[in-house]
Design a protein around this motif. Structure first.
Motif, PDB file in Angstrom:
ATOM      1  N   GLN A   7       1.853  17.990  -7.728  1.00  0.00           N
ATOM      2  CA  GLN A   7       0.718  17.491  -8.513  1.00  0.00           C
ATOM      3  C   GLN A   7       1.191  16.772  -9.769  1.00  0.00           C
ATOM      4  OE1 GLN A   7      -2.273  16.887  -8.114  1.00  0.00           O
ATOM      5  NE2 GLN A   7      -3.288  18.399  -6.847  1.00  0.00           N
ATOM      6  N   SER A   8       2.198  17.308 -10.436  1.00  0.00           N
ATOM      7  CA  SER A   8       2.671  16.679 -11.667  1.00  0.00           C
ATOM      8  C   SER A   8       3.325  15.322 -11.377  1.00  0.00           C
ATOM      9  CB  SER A   8       3.646  17.584 -12.409  1.00  0.00           C
ATOM     10  OG  SER A   8       4.804  17.800 -11.640  1.00  0.00           O
ATOM     11  N   ILE A  53       0.995   7.736 -11.231  1.00  0.00           N
ATOM     12  CA  ILE A  53      -0.179   6.957 -11.645  1.00  0.00           C
ATOM     13  C   ILE A  53       0.049   6.340 -13.019  1.00  0.00           C
ATOM     14  CG2 ILE A  53      -2.603   7.135 -12.319  1.00  0.00           C
ATOM     15  CD1 ILE A  53      -2.905   9.188 -10.012  1.00  0.00           C
ATOM     16  N   LYS A  54       0.622   7.104 -13.930  1.00  0.00           N
ATOM     17  CA  LYS A  54       0.887   6.591 -15.275  1.00  0.00           C
ATOM     18  C   LYS A  54       1.845   5.405 -15.224  1.00  0.00           C
ATOM     19  CE  LYS A  54       2.484   7.878 -19.836  1.00  0.00           C
ATOM     20  NZ  LYS A  54       3.149   8.857 -20.667  1.00  0.00           N
ATOM     21  N   ILE A  93       0.850  -1.188   0.000  1.00  0.00           N
ATOM     22  CA  ILE A  93       0.000   0.000   0.000  1.00  0.00           C
ATOM     23  C   ILE A  93       0.883   1.234   0.000  1.00  0.00           C
ATOM     24  CG2 ILE A  93      -1.709   1.302   1.311  1.00  0.00           C
ATOM     25  CD1 ILE A  93      -2.779  -1.394   2.314  1.00  0.00           C
ATOM     26  N   LYS A  94       0.749   2.019  -1.069  1.00  0.00           N
ATOM     27  CA  LYS A  94       1.537   3.252  -1.192  1.00  0.00           C
ATOM     28  C   LYS A  94       0.691   4.393  -0.646  1.00  0.00           C
ATOM     29  CE  LYS A  94       4.594   4.248  -4.320  1.00  0.00           C
ATOM     30  NZ  LYS A  94       5.287   4.561  -5.571  1.00  0.00           N
ATOM     31  N   LEU A  98      -2.324  -2.683 -10.175  1.00  0.00           N
ATOM     32  CA  LEU A  98      -2.738  -1.501  -9.432  1.00  0.00           C
ATOM     33  C   LEU A  98      -4.180  -1.684  -8.981  1.00  0.00           C
ATOM     34  CD1 LEU A  98      -2.334   1.451  -8.536  1.00  0.00           C
ATOM     35  CD2 LEU A  98      -3.089   2.127 -10.821  1.00  0.00           C
ATOM     36  N   LEU A  99      -4.396  -1.634  -7.687  1.00  0.00           N
ATOM     37  CA  LEU A  99      -5.733  -1.719  -7.121  1.00  0.00           C
ATOM     38  C   LEU A  99      -6.039  -0.381  -6.481  1.00  0.00           C
ATOM     39  CD1 LEU A  99      -5.381  -5.181  -5.345  1.00  0.00           C
ATOM     40  CD2 LEU A  99      -6.435  -4.735  -7.562  1.00  0.00           C
ATOM     41  N   ALA A 100      -6.867   0.400  -7.093  1.00  0.00           N
ATOM     42  CA  ALA A 100      -7.177   1.738  -6.570  1.00  0.00           C
ATOM     43  C   ALA A 100      -8.475   1.688  -5.778  1.00  0.00           C
ATOM     44  CB  ALA A 100      -7.310   2.722  -7.724  1.00  0.00           C
TER      45      ALA A 100
END
Length: 76
Positions: free
Chosen positions: A49-50, A56-57, A37-38, A73-75
């Protein structure tokens, strides 16, 4: 135990940390499947923000790979 969606983690089980996030060992609450878990602090997020978009990318690209050592990836 901290709870995030269907997952839980102990903040004392630190796996690693980076420039604006920390990673904890966790598990799925129902299946007990291990997860990482990040956690990104809001303070760090406001400054970068960038960097969040880039993170995410990268995670989405890695989760598209089908490799035994790359998890998805589990969001939540």
């Amino acid at each position: 135990m901290e709870v995030v969606g269907n997952f839980e983690y102990n903040s004392k089980e630190l796996i690693g940390h980076g420039a604006f996030a920390v990673v904890f060992k966790g598990r799925h609450r129902e299946t007990h499947c291990p997860v990482a878990i990040k956690s990104i602090t809001k303070k760090s997020l406001a400054k970068s923000q960038s960097l969040l978009g880039k993170e995410i990318k990268i995670l989405q690209e890695l989760s598209a790979l089908k490799h035994k050592n790359v998890v998805k990836l589990l969001a939540s």
